[in-house]
Design an enzyme around this catalytic site. Structure first.
Site, PDB file in Angstrom:
ATOM      1  N   ASP A   1      56.961  20.822 -41.281  1.00 31.00           N
ATOM      2  CA  ASP A   1      55.517  21.046 -41.420  1.00 31.00           C
ATOM      3  C   ASP A   1      55.131  22.312 -40.665  1.00 31.00           C
ATOM      4  OD1 ASP A   1      54.394  20.231 -38.525  1.00 31.00           O
ATOM      5  OD2 ASP A   1      55.997  18.852 -39.084  1.00 31.00           O
TER       6      ASP A   1
ATOM      7  N   ASP B   1      52.806  22.320 -38.205  1.00 23.63           N
ATOM      8  CA  ASP B   1      52.039  21.859 -37.062  1.00 23.63           C
ATOM      9  C   ASP B   1      50.558  21.843 -37.460  1.00 23.63           C
ATOM     10  OD1 ASP B   1      52.567  20.844 -34.368  1.00 23.63           O
ATOM     11  OD2 ASP B   1      51.310  22.482 -33.667  1.00 23.63           O
TER      12      ASP B   1
END
Length: 289
Positions: free
Chosen positions: A209, A211
Site C-alpha cells: 500500500d 501508507d
C-alpha cells in the site's frame, strides 16, 4: 562451511514450496519461545530453514514476536544467512504496491521490544551503520529480477511499533522530513539481533500500500493489503526458490564482516561476566566468549 539459508517469512508467507524432506522441528532457546517451530529441508542441494515470523495462523503481533528467540533458534539450527521477507507500505510514487524493495537502511521507532542479547554482566556494542549484508542483498535483488518482479535496489525502512498504522501527520513526516522509502513493523530489532548473532541479514520488503500520505489512495485499507499480499506471497516464494543457486552450497567468509561482528564488541572482561548470561549466549556469542 556449508551454506544454510534461513528465511523469516512475514505476512502472507507461511511456508516454502519445493523443499526436499521437509520437517518441522522444535528448537529450544534460552531467550524464550520462538514464533513457531522451524521448517527444515533442502532446496536444490542447499539446506534451508524457514520460520514464520507471526507463527502459523498469524497469531503473533509485531510487538509480541520474540525476536531474540527467533534469531537464537535460527543460529542454533546452523543458519548462516538470513533473508527477511515482510510486508510494508510505501512513501514513494515509484515504489508501487506489488513492487519489492531490497532494504539497506532502517530508522527504528519501536520501543516495546528487547533489542539486544547482551546486558548487565556482559556488555557488547556492535556496529549497525550498515545493517544489512550487501552480498546477501545483491543475491535477493538478482533473484527478484530473474523472477520478473519489479524490484528496487536499496531503500530506508521506517520500523514503527504498531499495531496501528500511521497517522496522516506521521506518514507525511516520515516521507518528507525523514526521507524514508517504506514503512513496516517487524524488521527491527530483528536486523540488530541478526548482527549481534553474526548472521548475514537481508531484508526483502513487499509493498502492499501507499501508507496514508498518498492523496489518491487515502488511508490504509486492510482488505486491499490482504489482496496484494496474496500476489506478493507467490512472488516471494519464487524469489526464495532461486536463492540456493545464487548463494551456492559452500559458503566463504562474509566479505563485509557480518560473521565477525562481535570480534571487538564485548567490553566486559572474562572475570566480570555474569555466568548465567554467558551460558544463554552460547549460540549467539560462543565464538568470542
Amino acid at each position: 562451511m556449508d551454506t544454510v539459508i534461513g528465511i523469516i517469512g512475514g505476512s502472507g508467507v507461511y511456508d516454502i514450496e519445493g523443499l526436499e524432506n521437509p520437517q518441522w522441528i522444535t528448537v529450544e532457546s534460552p531467550f524464550g519461545k520462538a514464533s513457531d517451530d522451524l521448517l527444515v529441508g533442502r532446496l536444490n542441494g542447499v539446506k534451508m530453514v524457514f520460520l514464520p515470523r507471526h507463527g502459523r495462523g498469524h497469531v503473533q503481533t509485531p510487538t509480541s514476536i520474540n525476536y531474540r528467540a527467533n534469531i537464537d533458534a535460527l543460529k542454533r539450527a546452523g543458519v548462516t544467512d538470513v533473508i527477511s521477507v515482510s510486508a510494508c507500505g510505501s512513501f514513494r510514487d515509484e515504489m508501487a504496491p506489488g513492487d519489492f524493495v531490497i532494504v539497506d537502511q532502517f530508522i527504528d521507532r519501536t520501543y516495546l521490544r528487547e533489542k539486544s542479547f547482551f546486558g548487565p554482566g556482559c556488555v557488547a556494542h556492535v556496529s549497525v551503520a550498515h545493517p544489512t549484508c550487501p552480498r546477501l542483498g545483491k543475491a535477493c535483488f538478482e533473484a527478484a529480477r530473474a523472477e520478473g518482479i519489479v524490484v528496487h535496489d536499496g531503500g530506508t525502512y521506517l520500523a514503527m511499533e504498531g499495531p496501528q498504522f500511521s497517522t496522516l501527520a506521521e506518514s507525511r513526516m516520515y516521507r518528507e522530513s525523514w526521507g524514508c522509502d517504506v514503512i513496516g513493523m517487524t524488521n527491527m530489532p530483528e536486523a540488530k539481533l541478526a548482527r549481534e548473532a553474526e548472521l548475514c541479514y537481508a531484508s526483502v520488503a513487499m509493498i502492499t500500500d501507499y501508507d496514508s500520505w498518498h492523496p489518491d489512495h487515502g488511508e490504509v485499507d486492510v482488505t486491499q493489503i490482504i489482496a496484494t499480499l496474496m500476489g506478493n506471497s507467490s512472488k516471494a516464494k519464487g524469489l526464495v526458490a532461486r536463492l540456493p543457486d545464487l548463494l551456492g552450497a559452500k559458503r566463504k567468509d562474509c566479505p563485509h564482516g557480518c560473521d565477525k561482528a562481535l570480534e571487538f564488541a564485548v567490553l566486559t572482561g572474562p572475570q566480570d561476566r555474569d555466568p548465567a548470561l554467558v551460558a544463554k549466549l552460547d549460540a549467539i556469542a560462543g565464538r568470542v566468549l
